[in-house]
Design an enzyme around this catalytic site. Structure first.
Site, PDB file in Angstrom:
ATOM      1  N   GLY A   1      13.107  -1.947  -2.053  1.00 52.78           N
ATOM      2  CA  GLY A   1      13.482  -0.986  -1.079  1.00 52.78           C
ATOM      3  C   GLY A   1      14.193   0.279  -1.691  1.00 52.78           C
ATOM      4  O   GLY A   1      14.630   0.186  -2.745  1.00 52.78           O
TER       5      GLY A   1
ATOM      6  N   GLY B   1      16.817   3.755  -0.438  1.00 58.35           N
ATOM      7  CA  GLY B   1      17.405   4.200   0.819  1.00 58.35           C
ATOM      8  C   GLY B   1      18.253   5.372   0.400  1.00 58.35           C
ATOM      9  O   GLY B   1      18.371   5.746  -0.923  1.00 58.35           O
TER      10      GLY B   1
ATOM     11  N   ASP C   1      24.430   5.403   9.763  1.00 58.82           N
ATOM     12  CA  ASP C   1      23.167   5.803   9.179  1.00 58.82           C
ATOM     13  C   ASP C   1      22.318   4.430   9.829  1.00 58.82           C
ATOM     14  O   ASP C   1      21.506   3.746   9.098  1.00 58.82           O
ATOM     15  CB  ASP C   1      22.835   5.618   7.632  1.00 58.82           C
ATOM     16  CG  ASP C   1      21.381   6.221   7.537  1.00 58.82           C
ATOM     17  OD1 ASP C   1      20.944   6.822   8.400  1.00 58.82           O
ATOM     18  OD2 ASP C   1      20.987   6.187   6.429  1.00 58.82           O
TER      19      ASP C   1
END
Length: 776
Positions: free
Chosen positions: A492, A494, A607
């Site tokens: 991932g 971010g 977020d």
């Protein structure tokens, strides 16, 4: 029974059908009247306050129970919440028991055999009638209307608004939920005029609140007062003569409230949700439940795994797995000779110190314990100088990463394996996890292997010890490089950095996040991440450690099997089924509610989006990246100034662009966008943006969907839900749950943040339809 008599009826819990208020119900009972527990079938058997807030009468738990209490309860609460019981420790029989306001003025509760279970001390007073007031106070009045006896003078576990709390009164917890016998926890004015909480169990008594490690004035209290008095007012504000002051988070008039000494030892203020009859916690005395003494009994340890859990240390086992108050018992015979020690990092047992020495080396402390047969363990701390505490009893055990010390349990040498590592902590500096990381790895792996795999300890015991011995810790950069196979597998990316999959030496799979743009020094970085690590909830991704080495800043999390929500929600194939979408909506709401209202530190995520919602093997959601934007300390205004924090375009609340102080309502807005996406199955937002973007751009799709949804609801057409839900589901969804989610999402994305609900409110609304599993 006379014409002025009023019967009092039996009310069951929510498992029974609620009895409606009859026009013949009364708020008073005349002198000379009596009734039995069998009278509960009468339609006029309800004694209520004039405004119907409270009811009073015989009360039992469950359908088949034969135990009855004379009690007062909230009429409109979901579980008919009891606030007072006359005979809490002496329930009467369900057949032949009776209550009477005798002609001599005594109010008497009699059991089946005619024995008196409880009575008032008013036999010599001219009592005219008994009455239940709007305040919840059950009173006896003379012919002139003067109160000569009142239940407010004899509280059980609950304090109601307007009920004076004085030196002669105390709140004593129930022994358990819907178990009205007196428990072990009390809230009271101590002899020095200070309000305290105490565990008063069969073996020990121990005060645990306010913070026993701080002085009176450090706790914001004073004993310079001659009057011991406190009161909770109708607005939800509590004021006491020792300067204790707190208020409900929803402070204001028109809300039913109660302050309760709960069975788990925490003092909590509750507000009643009118439409549902459910209670919401609006204040609590203790943020970390393991700070409560006595929870896990003798020798037991309270550990966050992630919720507060009782566990036994090595070489001990539970006395009774169904009742942790009984604690743990030794699996060995004690001897004063031939002793060794088992080391537990970040664990302590409060109190029962045989001595206090300062300074002392580790070896000196060890010898003090060995030379005293009473010593069961010693605690050693390095906080500038060595502190040594030897223990004559092991109570109030807890495990906490912010405890700068180690407990060494005394056991016979024969209980140890010959090749177990030597426990010598004299060089440890517990202020820096970098200094203890390697030793913790050895102990967590070697002790776990030798104490459990080699000795056949039960799985539950193994899990408990593993939770204690594998606390949050520091990792070296080289260790994480090996763990991730040189950062090979990216799982991932971010706003805070890339995430890599890895496997620790103890075979736990982890997610390692490399942080960018971190400028803090090691101490500041450690302080921030250790605070995040103390936040525990099943719907929050668990942090297991960190690395702060040179320019490297990394965080180590549990690995969540099914990745992030966006990969499943917006997939062309194998997209989320309805039951999993609802599970994600509810679980995420619970996690955010915990961050906003319940955890020790008030955290705004800043977020919230599908990319930051991870799904485990059962598709239970876990919120990631919480606390990384900024930790916000609680303030009097419930908000905090946040600046230069990145968000995601389309999920960001209007106040970002308006340069307003940010509150938890920014997360509520982002959650609203996400829950609408869960129902509709499409992206309603644009992608990444930094703090410089203009809020008005890119909101067309979300605004269009919101307008259409509101218009459909106003139209009253039955098909409005079907027209909104993801067509890929082919009608396989729960209409009630979908409607609730849509309405929650629309309220969450209101431009005016004051019109948005709290996450607690959202959790409540979703929970109401959680059990409705019928698909359309």
């Amino acid at each position: 029974m006379g014409s002025q008599s009023v019967t009092i009826f039996l009310v069951f819990l929510s498992s029974l059908a609620a009895t409606s208020v009859d026009s013949t119900s009364r708020s008073f009972l005349a002198r000379g009247s009596s009734f039995s527990v069998e009278d509960v079938s009468s339609s006029s058997s309800l004694l209520t306050s004039p405004d119907n807030t409270f009811s009073c009468g015989f009360y039992t738990v469950g359908v088949n129970s034969n135990a009855y209490w004379f009690a007062i309860w909230f009429t409109n609460s979901k579980e008919k919440t009891v606030v007072w019981t006359a005979n809490r420790d002496n329930p009467v029989n369900g057949h032949g028991s009776s209550i009477a306001l005798r002609k001599d003025g005594a109010f008497v509760l009699s059991d089946l055999d005619g024995s008196i279970a409880w009575q008032t001390n008013t036999s010599s007073i001219n009592v005219h009638q008994a009455e239940l007031l709007n305040s919840g106070n059950f009173v006896l009045k003379d012919p002139h209307g003067k109160i000569v006896w009142q239940s407010f003078d004899f509280p059980t576990d609950t304090l109601l608004p307007g009920q004076l709390f004085t030196k002669s009164k105390r709140l004593v917890s129930n022994v358990g939920h819907q178990m009205f016998s007196s428990g072990y926890f009390s809230f009271f004015f101590d002899s020095d005029n200070v309000l305290r909480m105490i565990y008063d169990g069969p073996d020990i008594s121990s005060i645990y609140w306010p913070n026993v490690n701080l002085g009176l004035f450090q706790n914001g209290r004073t004993n310079y007062n001659s009057s011991r008095i406190a009161v909770l007012d109708d607005k939800g504000i509590f004021t006491a003569s020792d300067q204790l002051h707190f208020n409900a988070s929803d402070v204001g008039l028109g809300i039913q409230r109660r302050l309760a000494m709960d069975p788990d030892g925490n003092l909590r203020l509750y507000s009643l949700h009118d439409s549902s009859g459910s209670w919401v916690i609006t204040w609590q005395a203790i943020g970390k439940l393991c700070d409560v003494h006595g929870l896990c009994g003798r020798n037991g340890i309270c550990v966050y795994a992630p919720d507060p859990t009782c566990s036994c240390p090595p070489q001990y086992e539970p006395v009774d797995l169904t009742d942790w108050r009984k604690g743990c018992k030794r699996k060995f015979e004690r001897t004063c000779n031939d002793s060794e020690f088992v080391e537990l990092t970040h664990v302590d047992y409060y109190g029962f110190d045989l001595n206090f020495t300062q300074p002392a080396s580790f070896e000196e402390c060890r010898q003090i314990c060995l030379q005293d047969c009473r010593c069961l363990a010693f605690s050693y701390r390095l906080t500038g100088e060595g502190l040594c505490f030897t223990k004559s009893a092991l109570f109030n055990g807890y495990s906490s990463v912010d405890f700068a010390g180690i407990i060494y349990l005394r056991v016979p040498t024969r209980a140890q394996t010959s090749n177990q590592p030597t426990l010598n902590g004299s060089h440890l500096d517990c202020r820096s996890l970098n200094a203890i990381g390697a030793i913790e790895v050895i102990l967590a792996v070697a002790s776990w292997w030798f104490l459990f795999r080699k000795r056949g300890i039960s799985a539950s015991m193994e899990d408990g010890y593993h939770a204690i011995s594998s606390q949050f810790r520091s990792f070296s950069y080289s260790e994480l490089k090996t763990t991730t196979n040189k950062f090979k597998e990216v799982v991932g990316r971010g706003g805070f950095g890339a995430v890599y999959k890895g496997v620790l030496a103890d075979e736990r799979t982890v997610a390692v996040k490399k942080l960018g743009d971190v400028v803090q020094g090691e101490e500041e970085f450690w302080a921030e991440v250790s605070t995040i690590a103390r936040i525990n909830h099943m719907n929050l991704a668990r942090m297991w450690g960190f690395c702060s080495e040179g320019k490297h800043r990394l965080l180590v999390y549990e690995f969540v099997e099914n990745g992030s929500l966006d990969k499943h929600l917006f997939a062309n194939e194998n997209f989320l089924a309805w039951k999993d979408r609802f599970k994600v909506a509810l679980g995420t709401a619970k996690g955010l509610a915990y961050l906003h209202h319940e955890c020790l530190e008030w955290v705004i995520h800043c977020d919230v989006k599908p990319e930051n919602i991870l799904l485990d093997k059962d598709f239970e959601p876990k919120i990631a990246d919480f606390g990384l934007a900024k930790l916000c300390q609680r303030s009097g205004h419930g908000s905090s100034e946040l600046t230069r924090i990145r968000g995601t375009k389309g999920y960001m609340a209007p106040e970002w662009a308006m340069n307003l102080p940010l509150s938890a309502k920014v997360d509520v807005y982002s959650y609203g966008v996400m829950i609408l996406e869960l129902v509709k199955g499409i992206r309603l937002s644009n992608w990444v943006v930094d703090e410089h973007y203009s809020f008005g751009e890119g909101m067309t799709e979300l605004m269009r969907v919101v307008r259409i949804a509101k218009a459909m609801i106003r139209s009253g057409e039955d098909s409005w839900v079907d027209n909104f839900v993801d067509p890929r589901l082919r009608g396989k969804f729960n209409r009630n749950q979908a409607a609730t989610m849509i309405k929650a999402g629309l309220s969450c994305v209101e431009e005016d943040r004051n019109k948005r609900p709290t996450m607690e409110s959202v959790v409540h609304d979703l929970t109401e339809c959680e059990d409705d599993i019928t698909l359309k």
